[in-house]
Design an enzyme around this catalytic site. Structure first.
Site, PDB file in Angstrom:
ATOM      1  N   LYS A  60       0.749  -1.166   0.073  1.00 38.05           N
ATOM      2  CA  LYS A  60      -0.245  -0.035   0.168  1.00 38.05           C
ATOM      3  C   LYS A  60       0.799   1.559   0.305  1.00 38.05           C
ATOM      4  O   LYS A  60       0.477   2.238  -1.091  1.00 38.05           O
ATOM      5  CB  LYS A  60      -0.791  -0.164   1.568  1.00 38.05           C
ATOM      6  CG  LYS A  60      -1.817  -0.889   1.216  1.00 38.05           C
ATOM      7  CD  LYS A  60      -3.244  -1.020   2.001  1.00 38.05           C
ATOM      8  CE  LYS A  60      -3.525  -2.493   2.485  1.00 38.05           C
ATOM      9  NZ  LYS A  60      -4.677  -3.236   3.577  1.00 38.05           N
ATOM     10  N   GLN A 104      -4.436  -1.485   9.301  1.00 39.03           N
ATOM     11  CA  GLN A 104      -4.840  -3.020   9.088  1.00 39.03           C
ATOM     12  C   GLN A 104      -5.476  -4.349   9.573  1.00 39.03           C
ATOM     13  O   GLN A 104      -5.219  -3.827  11.134  1.00 39.03           O
ATOM     14  CB  GLN A 104      -3.493  -3.266   8.584  1.00 39.03           C
ATOM     15  CG  GLN A 104      -3.287  -4.708   7.847  1.00 39.03           C
ATOM     16  CD  GLN A 104      -4.178  -4.891   6.632  1.00 39.03           C
ATOM     17  OE1 GLN A 104      -4.035  -3.777   5.589  1.00 39.03           O
ATOM     18  NE2 GLN A 104      -4.223  -5.737   5.878  1.00 39.03           N
ATOM     19  N   ASP A 127     -11.593   2.662   4.207  1.00 34.84           N
ATOM     20  CA  ASP A 127     -11.608   1.134   3.520  1.00 34.84           C
ATOM     21  C   ASP A 127     -13.062   1.509   4.066  1.00 34.84           C
ATOM     22  O   ASP A 127     -14.166  -0.018   3.897  1.00 34.84           O
ATOM     23  CB  ASP A 127     -11.482   0.307   5.222  1.00 34.84           C
ATOM     24  CG  ASP A 127      -9.642  -0.112   5.486  1.00 34.84           C
ATOM     25  OD1 ASP A 127     -10.112  -0.345   4.426  1.00 34.84           O
ATOM     26  OD2 ASP A 127      -9.823  -0.168   6.667  1.00 34.84           O
TER      27      ASP A 127
HETATM   28  N1  GUN Z   1      -7.417  -7.262   5.650  1.00 32.21           N
HETATM   29  C1  GUN Z   1      -7.506  -8.155   4.881  1.00 32.21           C
HETATM   30  N2  GUN Z   1      -7.934  -6.688   3.815  1.00 32.21           N
HETATM   31  C2  GUN Z   1      -8.288  -6.017   4.326  1.00 32.21           C
HETATM   32  C3  GUN Z   1      -8.616  -4.972   4.167  1.00 32.21           C
HETATM   33  O1  GUN Z   1      -9.369  -4.255   2.797  1.00 32.21           O
HETATM   34  N3  GUN Z   1      -8.918  -3.440   5.467  1.00 32.21           N
HETATM   35  C4  GUN Z   1      -8.400  -3.449   6.622  1.00 32.21           C
HETATM   36  N4  GUN Z   1      -8.584  -2.501   6.410  1.00 32.21           N
HETATM   37  N5  GUN Z   1      -7.367  -4.697   5.972  1.00 32.21           N
HETATM   38  C5  GUN Z   1      -7.711  -5.589   5.256  1.00 32.21           C
END
Ligand code: GUN
Length: 302
Positions: A60, A104, A127
């Site tokens: 990211k 995350q 998100d």
């Molecule tokens: N863990 C797995 N997929 C995601 C996501 O799309 N966002 C976040 N913050 N954590 C994740």
């Protein structure tokens, strides 16, 4: 049961290529914001040492660098308390360099995930996990942030020319991250929506009879190669959201990645399919960039 065959092997839906095009399209908007002295900024918070999460967080950050977005990655030890994480969120909520915050998941078990997600400023919740954004997406309000993975799936369908209107879309999995928001997007009265949607989950009886009735089958249950060829209607479009590590001593890393769909069998039956890796994965990060730019735009023009 032997899977029925489709006329040709399924066309590959290439998320890497579509993601690259979409990131290039985003450049103009990033430049326009920068000309107004707004540099979209993303904070990514990682708590603990989850191996896959560490990889995702690094990817990211790299994607932000490549797109010209400001980003901060904040790594906290696995013993971090809920109060410490909430204090960090409060600080990021009022940081003017930061337009988007991503915590995350999964979080360590001493932390209540929902309490953390509820503390995010909804205007920075790129998100789309805060209830305000869940509600907005559910009613089709465009200022809501669409969770990146289902948003990416919808873009794959749109940009591959897959008609969703009036088609039967079956979503396998009801997670808050993928299945539920996926169903909401497919149901919206908007491009990439207007489908008839069925959601299957662990308590669904005879999943095969459901999946076989899908024109568009989206699988997000985190079980390696769960969907076999005989569970797919000939000519269906198959989107595989799963990324699972399975042991493979013949590879350098000792494992390989497989989806939730048995690819070779599915490719013989479907008309189009996403590979793993290289399908949904690259789109998820692309849509996170889109959401961060959306957050900066909404901040600049409230
Ligand atoms: N863990 C797995 N997929 C995601 C996501 O799309 N966002 C976040 N913050 N954590 C994740």
């Amino acid at each position: 049961m032997r899977p029925g065959r489709w006329i040709l092997p399924a066309k590959l839906i290439d998320g890497t290529a579509i993601g690259r095009v979409m990131r290039a399209e985003l450049t103009a908007e990033i430049q326009a914001l920068k000309a107004r002295r707004v540099i979209p900024g993303l904070a990514v918070v990682l708590v603990g040492e989850h191996p896959a999460s560490k990889v995702y967080v690094r990817m990211k950050g790299k994607a932000c660098d490549e797109a010209g977005l400001y980003h901060e990655t904040i790594t906290l030890p696995k013993e971090t308390t809920e109060a410490e994480l909430l204090a960090l969120i409060e600080r990021l909520n009022v940081d003017h360099k930061i337009h988007g915050i991503l915590v995350q998941l999964p979080l360590p078990q001493q932390i209540d995930t929902q309490r953390v997600l509820h503390r995010l400023d909804p205007a920075k919740d790129v998100d789309g996990f805060h209830p305000e954004n869940v509600g907005k997406v559910s009613i089709g309000e465009p200022t809501g942030f669409r969770p990146a993975t289902p948003y990416g799936v919808q873009q794959l369908l749109l940009r591959s020319g897959v008609e969703t209107t009036g088609r039967h879309a079956v979503v396998v999995g009801r997670s808050n991250i993928v299945g539920r928001p996926m169903a909401a997007l497919l149901l919206q009265d908007a491009p990439g929506g207007n489908a008839t949607v069925t959601v299957c989950h662990s308590r669904t009886r005879d999943i095969g009879s459901m999946t076989r009735s899908a024109d568009i089958l989206i699988v997000a249950i985190g079980k390696p190669e769960f969907v076999t060829g005989d569970m797919i209607k000939p000519g269906a479009v198959v989107i595989d959201v799963g990324v699972n590590r399975v042991d493979d001593p013949s590879t350098k890393r000792g494992y390989r990645l497989v989806g939730d769909v048995k690819f070779a069998e599915a490719q013989a039956v479907a008309s189009a399919i996403t590979p793993v890796p290289g399908g949904v994965g690259p789109m998820t990060i692309t849509m996170l960039l889109y959401n961060t730019v959306q957050a900066a735009r909404q901040w600049a023009h409230p």
